[in-house]
Each structure stands twice: as C-alpha cells, then as structure tokens.
Design a protein around this motif. Sequence first.
Motif, PDB file in Angstrom:
ATOM      1  N   ALA A  23       0.824  -1.213   0.000  1.00  7.66           N
ATOM      2  CA  ALA A  23       0.000   0.000   0.000  1.00  7.66           C
ATOM      3  C   ALA A  23       0.856   1.259   0.000  1.00  7.66           C
ATOM      4  CB  ALA A  23      -0.943   0.001   1.202  1.00  7.66           C
ATOM      5  N   ASP A  24       1.933   1.267   0.787  1.00  6.31           N
ATOM      6  CA  ASP A  24       2.825   2.434   0.821  1.00  6.31           C
ATOM      7  C   ASP A  24       3.436   2.688  -0.550  1.00  6.31           C
ATOM      8  OD1 ASP A  24       2.374   2.822   3.543  1.00  6.31           O
ATOM      9  OD2 ASP A  24       4.148   1.676   4.139  1.00  6.31           O
ATOM     10  N   ASN A  25       3.887   1.622  -1.202  1.00  7.68           N
ATOM     11  CA  ASN A  25       4.493   1.770  -2.530  1.00  7.68           C
ATOM     12  C   ASN A  25       3.493   2.298  -3.546  1.00  7.68           C
ATOM     13  OD1 ASN A  25       7.049   0.862  -1.762  1.00  7.68           O
ATOM     14  ND2 ASN A  25       6.496  -1.268  -2.109  1.00  7.68           N
ATOM     15  N   HIS A  26       2.261   1.799  -3.526  1.00  6.06           N
ATOM     16  CA  HIS A  26       1.244   2.265  -4.457  1.00  6.06           C
ATOM     17  C   HIS A  26       0.791   3.683  -4.124  1.00  6.06           C
ATOM     18  CE1 HIS A  26       1.160  -2.018  -5.413  1.00  6.06           C
ATOM     19  NE2 HIS A  26       0.602  -1.687  -6.558  1.00  6.06           N
ATOM     20  N   ALA A  27       0.690   4.010  -2.849  1.00  3.64           N
ATOM     21  CA  ALA A  27       0.283   5.363  -2.444  1.00  3.64           C
ATOM     22  C   ALA A  27       1.314   6.383  -2.909  1.00  3.64           C
ATOM     23  CB  ALA A  27       0.081   5.440  -0.939  1.00  3.64           C
ATOM     24  N   ASP A  28       2.587   6.001  -2.904  1.00  2.00           N
ATOM     25  CA  ASP A  28       3.632   6.901  -3.387  1.00  2.00           C
ATOM     26  C   ASP A  28       3.453   7.215  -4.872  1.00  2.00           C
ATOM     27  OD1 ASP A  28       4.815   6.988  -0.891  1.00  2.00           O
ATOM     28  OD2 ASP A  28       6.395   5.542  -1.378  1.00  2.00           O
ATOM     29  N   MET A  29       2.842   6.300  -5.607  1.00  3.40           N
ATOM     30  CA  MET A  29       2.628   6.503  -7.044  1.00  3.40           C
ATOM     31  C   MET A  29       1.425   7.389  -7.340  1.00  3.40           C
ATOM     32  SD  MET A  29       3.500   2.812  -8.752  1.00  3.40           S
ATOM     33  CE  MET A  29       2.263   1.941  -7.807  1.00  3.40           C
ATOM     34  N   GLY A  30       0.378   7.292  -6.537  1.00  4.28           N
ATOM     35  CA  GLY A  30      -0.813   8.065  -6.873  1.00  4.28           C
ATOM     36  C   GLY A  30      -1.800   8.216  -5.737  1.00  4.28           C
ATOM     37  N   GLY A  31      -1.337   8.094  -4.525  1.00  2.00           N
ATOM     38  CA  GLY A  31      -2.247   8.196  -3.395  1.00  2.00           C
ATOM     39  C   GLY A  31      -3.122   6.965  -3.274  1.00  2.00           C
ATOM     40  N   CYS A  32      -4.021   7.009  -2.316  1.00  2.00           N
ATOM     41  CA  CYS A  32      -4.922   5.870  -2.075  1.00  2.00           C
ATOM     42  C   CYS A  32      -5.779   5.569  -3.297  1.00  2.00           C
ATOM     43  CB  CYS A  32      -5.798   6.141  -0.857  1.00  2.00           C
ATOM     44  SG  CYS A  32      -4.848   6.361   0.662  1.00  2.00           S
ATOM     45  N   GLU A  33      -6.013   6.609  -4.137  1.00  2.00           N
ATOM     46  CA  GLU A  33      -6.830   6.440  -5.327  1.00  2.00           C
ATOM     47  C   GLU A  33      -6.193   5.511  -6.353  1.00  2.00           C
ATOM     48  OE1 GLU A  33      -6.119   9.356  -3.910  1.00  2.00           O
ATOM     49  OE2 GLU A  33      -8.086   9.975  -3.190  1.00  2.00           O
ATOM     50  N   SER A  34      -4.912   5.215  -6.219  1.00  2.00           N
ATOM     51  CA  SER A  34      -4.303   4.290  -7.170  1.00  2.00           C
ATOM     52  C   SER A  34      -4.883   2.882  -7.008  1.00  2.00           C
ATOM     53  CB  SER A  34      -2.782   4.272  -7.068  1.00  2.00           C
ATOM     54  OG  SER A  34      -2.331   4.141  -5.759  1.00  2.00           O
ATOM     55  N   CYS A  35      -5.488   2.596  -5.871  1.00  3.45           N
ATOM     56  CA  CYS A  35      -6.146   1.301  -5.674  1.00  3.45           C
ATOM     57  C   CYS A  35      -7.621   1.432  -5.318  1.00  3.45           C
ATOM     58  CB  CYS A  35      -5.457   0.508  -4.566  1.00  3.45           C
ATOM     59  SG  CYS A  35      -3.735   0.096  -4.921  1.00  3.45           S
ATOM     60  N   HIS A  36      -7.971   2.460  -4.554  1.00  6.18           N
ATOM     61  CA  HIS A  36      -9.335   2.612  -4.032  1.00  6.18           C
ATOM     62  C   HIS A  36     -10.086   3.725  -4.759  1.00  6.18           C
ATOM     63  CE1 HIS A  36      -8.297   0.021  -0.669  1.00  6.18           C
ATOM     64  NE2 HIS A  36      -7.272   0.789  -0.367  1.00  6.18           N
ATOM     65  N   ALA A  37     -11.343   3.459  -5.137  1.00  8.56           N
ATOM     66  CA  ALA A  37     -12.194   4.488  -5.734  1.00  8.56           C
ATOM     67  C   ALA A  37     -12.428   5.577  -4.698  1.00  8.56           C
ATOM     68  CB  ALA A  37     -13.522   3.890  -6.181  1.00  8.56           C
ATOM     69  N   ASP A  38     -12.186   6.808  -5.070  1.00  3.71           N
ATOM     70  CA  ASP A  38     -12.340   7.952  -4.162  1.00  3.71           C
ATOM     71  C   ASP A  38     -11.490   7.821  -2.897  1.00  3.71           C
ATOM     72  OD1 ASP A  38     -14.215   9.122  -5.920  1.00  3.71           O
ATOM     73  OD2 ASP A  38     -15.820   7.906  -5.032  1.00  3.71           O
ATOM     74  N   GLY A  39     -10.468   6.989  -2.940  1.00  7.76           N
ATOM     75  CA  GLY A  39      -9.560   6.833  -1.809  1.00  7.76           C
ATOM     76  C   GLY A  39     -10.086   6.003  -0.669  1.00  7.76           C
ATOM     77  N   GLU A  40     -11.262   5.417  -0.829  1.00  6.29           N
ATOM     78  CA  GLU A  40     -11.888   4.619   0.228  1.00  6.29           C
ATOM     79  C   GLU A  40     -12.054   3.166  -0.228  1.00  6.29           C
ATOM     80  OE1 GLU A  40     -12.728   5.593   3.327  1.00  6.29           O
ATOM     81  OE2 GLU A  40     -11.873   7.568   2.889  1.00  6.29           O
TER      82      GLU A  40
END
Length: 98
Positions: A23-40
């Motif tokens: 999650a940290d690696n993906h968040a560095d690429m684009g925030g939580c939105e890189s995996c979660h819709a609207d960051g949630e």
Amino acid sequence: MFKKLLVAVFGIGIAFGAAASIADNHADMGGCESCHADGEPSQDMVHELQQCHDCHGELADMGEPHVHHDGMLECTDCHAPHDQEAATDAEAACESCH
C-alpha cells in the motif's frame, strides 16, 4: 521442490519490498486512489482487485507462481497490501492448500 520454489520467489519479493508495504508503494505513485475508488475501500473489494489486474495483468499472464493459481485465487489471497507482516508469511499461505 515446488513449495521451496514458491517460498524462494515470495522471499525475493519480500526482501525487495520489506521497507514499505504494498500500500505504501502504491500510495507513493498516486495516493490511495491508485487502488481505491475515491480513496476509500469498497465493501466487496471488486474495484481494488480490478485495479490489480489493470496494472499488473491477469494471473495467467504473470508467470510463476501466479499462472498456476489463475481462476482459483485473488491477489489478496496471497498479498496483504496494508499488512507487510501478514504478507511475509508466504509459506503458511501456501501450506493451506499445498
């Protein structure tokens, strides 16, 4: 032998990613939105799993050990994006079936 290969493959991935969770690696690429819709997180994780496939491809296309689990497992059955400690217990995850 296959079990040892799986543990070795997971161990290599863990060694390179031990400093940060998935999650940290993906968040560095684009925030939580890189995996979660609207960051949630979604209730059913369908969106998140589709994000895995959109970026990394289908299991059948990913090579060992992924190809053998196509149609049987989801990414989160082996990878724990927010819990690096759980993700490092690859041998226990494999032993649940093998």
